[in-house]
Design a protein around this motif. Structure first.
Motif, mmCIF file in Angstrom:
data_model
loop_
_atom_site.group_PDB
_atom_site.id
_atom_site.type_symbol
_atom_site.label_atom_id
_atom_site.label_comp_id
_atom_site.label_asym_id
_atom_site.label_seq_id
_atom_site.Cartn_x
_atom_site.Cartn_y
_atom_site.Cartn_z
ATOM 1 N N GLN A 138 29.679 0.968 34.033
ATOM 2 C CA GLN A 138 29.373 0.429 35.363
ATOM 3 C C GLN A 138 30.649 -0.050 36.049
ATOM 4 O O GLN A 138 30.878 0.222 37.226
ATOM 5 C CB GLN A 138 28.390 -0.753 35.290
ATOM 6 N N GLU A 139 31.490 -0.753 35.297
ATOM 7 C CA GLU A 139 32.753 -1.231 35.879
ATOM 8 C C GLU A 139 33.645 -0.056 36.281
ATOM 9 O O GLU A 139 34.291 -0.082 37.327
ATOM 10 C CB GLU A 139 33.489 -2.130 34.879
ATOM 11 N N GLU A 142 32.879 1.568 39.664
ATOM 12 C CA GLU A 142 33.348 0.887 40.879
ATOM 13 C C GLU A 142 34.737 1.330 41.324
ATOM 14 O O GLU A 142 35.139 1.090 42.460
ATOM 15 C CB GLU A 142 33.353 -0.627 40.651
ATOM 16 N N ARG A 145 36.312 6.486 44.499
ATOM 17 C CA ARG A 145 36.176 6.582 45.959
ATOM 18 C C ARG A 145 35.816 8.027 46.291
ATOM 19 O O ARG A 145 35.973 8.915 45.456
ATOM 20 C CB ARG A 145 37.513 6.260 46.632
#
Ligand SMILES: *Cc1c(COP(=O)(O)O)cnc(C)c1O
Length: 427
Positions: A138-139, A142, A145
């Motif tokens: 999950q990290e 992030e 892009r």
């Protein structure tokens, strides 16, 4: 080779396969250029309509034999040699990134790679986000892009010795439609094949264990052929749209699974020119022949040294993925059951000052910038390879100020430990 041989056999037999009456040993094609009898044939080579050698900045038969051997060891589709590991890192990323693009980079990569991507490539308009290799999926998500083009990490980080959860990184990359590039220098293809675990591109500084004798700088890029560039033509226009510098050929259409590597050879090598010299490729090939034997001894010796240091009263901490106390022990067992590498890091209770004193006292282990060759060597990254980093960056890179990087060679284990013993007794 047609038959599926084991790695020990590939290291000896693959690459150069002489025909009747040809030299037994890989010849060094010490020639910049190659002769043709018709101008038309030369033209077809230039148009990539025919394969063949014409100029050693693009391809050389000696280099190609060695690249083929490494390709087979890694289980890849195609491979090329470069003049250094740095050139391999640069080409591997730049082949699919241009100004306006973005890279996800593991924080613990080698200092040179960190500089290349965070400083030099930034000047070329390529941005990056640095991630903790221990971050959760999950990290990691992030960090991506819309303009992210690849993820870059090391199997075993130099010098932090963080062992990468390759499957986790491959999943994060593939969830975001980009390839995972793995620098497999420390593990070597003998101990780990990142492609098997989902990596798309594997690179090496062949300067280290592969050459193994500290004789020849070199690098290598291996393409698994598995990443489907044509599924994301907007993301990878360099591979999926016409190349004007080759009369509009489309790499994915013309070269299929070898598209990425063909582009790196015909475009990047042609224009940027970081070819490995055939002499160095020859030396690399000699090194490769004994790689499995040497890796086995490096790992055996390093395990003994790590256990010795861990039991020493003057030693504050030891980091080696083969130690049960290491945070990465389980990950290493999963990805590298045969062993990891010969590099260990440790700190002394006397801190940074004791570290430099001890280094000066070592007799067998030499202070050199190099790691990962036959001779035992030692380095203090905070004052040497990583000296351009500030405290914060050192911490992020997993390099403690007191960290001693000890590269265990293939000398007799008793002599290596005796050297450590005499130095430790004097501090
Ligand atoms: C040494 C090293 C490099 C750079 O390779 P050179 O051959 O010195 O250019 C890249 N990655 C890792 C992991 C290295 O250890």
């Amino acid at each position: 080779m047609n038959k599926q041989y084991r790695k020990e056999t590939i290291c000896i037999q693959s690459g150069w396969q002489p025909k009747n009456g040809e030299p037994r040993v890989l010849p060094i094609c010490q020639s910049t250029t190659f002769k043709y009898e018709s101008s038309e044939q030369m033209g077809r080579l230039f148009d990539l309509e025919e394969s063949g050698y014409f100029y050693s900045r693009l391809q050389n038969p000696t280099n190609d034999c060695v690249a083929a051997k490494i390709c087979e060891l890694e289980g890849g589709e195609a491979a090329m040699l470069t003049s250094s590991g740095q050139a391999a890192c640069y080409y591997a990323v730049f082949n699919i990134c241009e100004a306006g693009d973005h890279v996800v980079l593991s924080s613990t990569v080698y200092g040179g790679t960190f500089n290349l991507i965070t400083c030099t490539m930034k000047k070329m308009g390529v941005e990056c986000t640095i991630v903790d290799p221990d971050a959760s999926i999950q990290e990691l998500a992030e960090a991506f892009r819309p303009n992210t083009k690849c993820v870059f990490a090391e199997t075993i980080a130099n010098p932090a010795l963080v062992v990468l959860d390759i499957e986790k990184f491959a999943k994060a990359a593939h969830d975001h439609q980009v390839p995972l590039i793995v620098d497999n220098t420390f593990a070597t293809p003998i101990n780990c094949n990142p492609i098997k675990w989902g990596a798309d591109i594997v690179i090496h500084s062949t300067t280290k264990y592969m050459d193994g004798h500290a004789m020849a700088l070199g690098g290598c890029i291996v393409d698994s052929g598995n990443f489907d560039w044509s599924a994301y033509p907007d993301k990878f226009p360099g591979l999926c749209t016409p190349d004007e510098s080759y009369h509009g050929i489309i790499y994915t259409e013309k070269f299929g699974r070898a598209a990425y590597l063909t582009k790196a050879t015909t475009q990047l090598m042609r224009d940027l020119g970081s070819m490995q010299s055939p002499q160095n490729a020859f030396l690399l090939n000699v090194g490769l022949e004994t790689l499995p034997l040497r890796m086995e001894r490096h790992c055996y010796n390093a395990q003994k040294v790590a256990e010795y240091l861990e039991g020493h009263e003057k030693v504050a901490w030891v980091n080696y993925p083969g130690l049960k106390s290491c945070k990465y022990y389980e990950t290493a067992q999963k990805y590298m059951p045969k062993g990891t590498c010969g590099v260990i890091s440790f700190g002394l209770k006397g801190g940074r000052e004791a570290a430099s004193k001890m280094m000066d006292l070592l007799e067998l282990a030499a202070i050199v910038t190099h790691v990962a060759d036959a001779r035992t060597s030692v380095l203090h990254p905070a004052s040497h390879t990583h000296r351009q980093m500030n405290e914060e960056q050192l911490k992020e890179a997993g390099v403690a100020p007191d960290l001693i990087r000890f590269s265990v060679g293939i000398e007799h284990i008793d002599d290596i430990i005796a050297d450590l013993e005499q130095a430790l007794s004097k501090i």
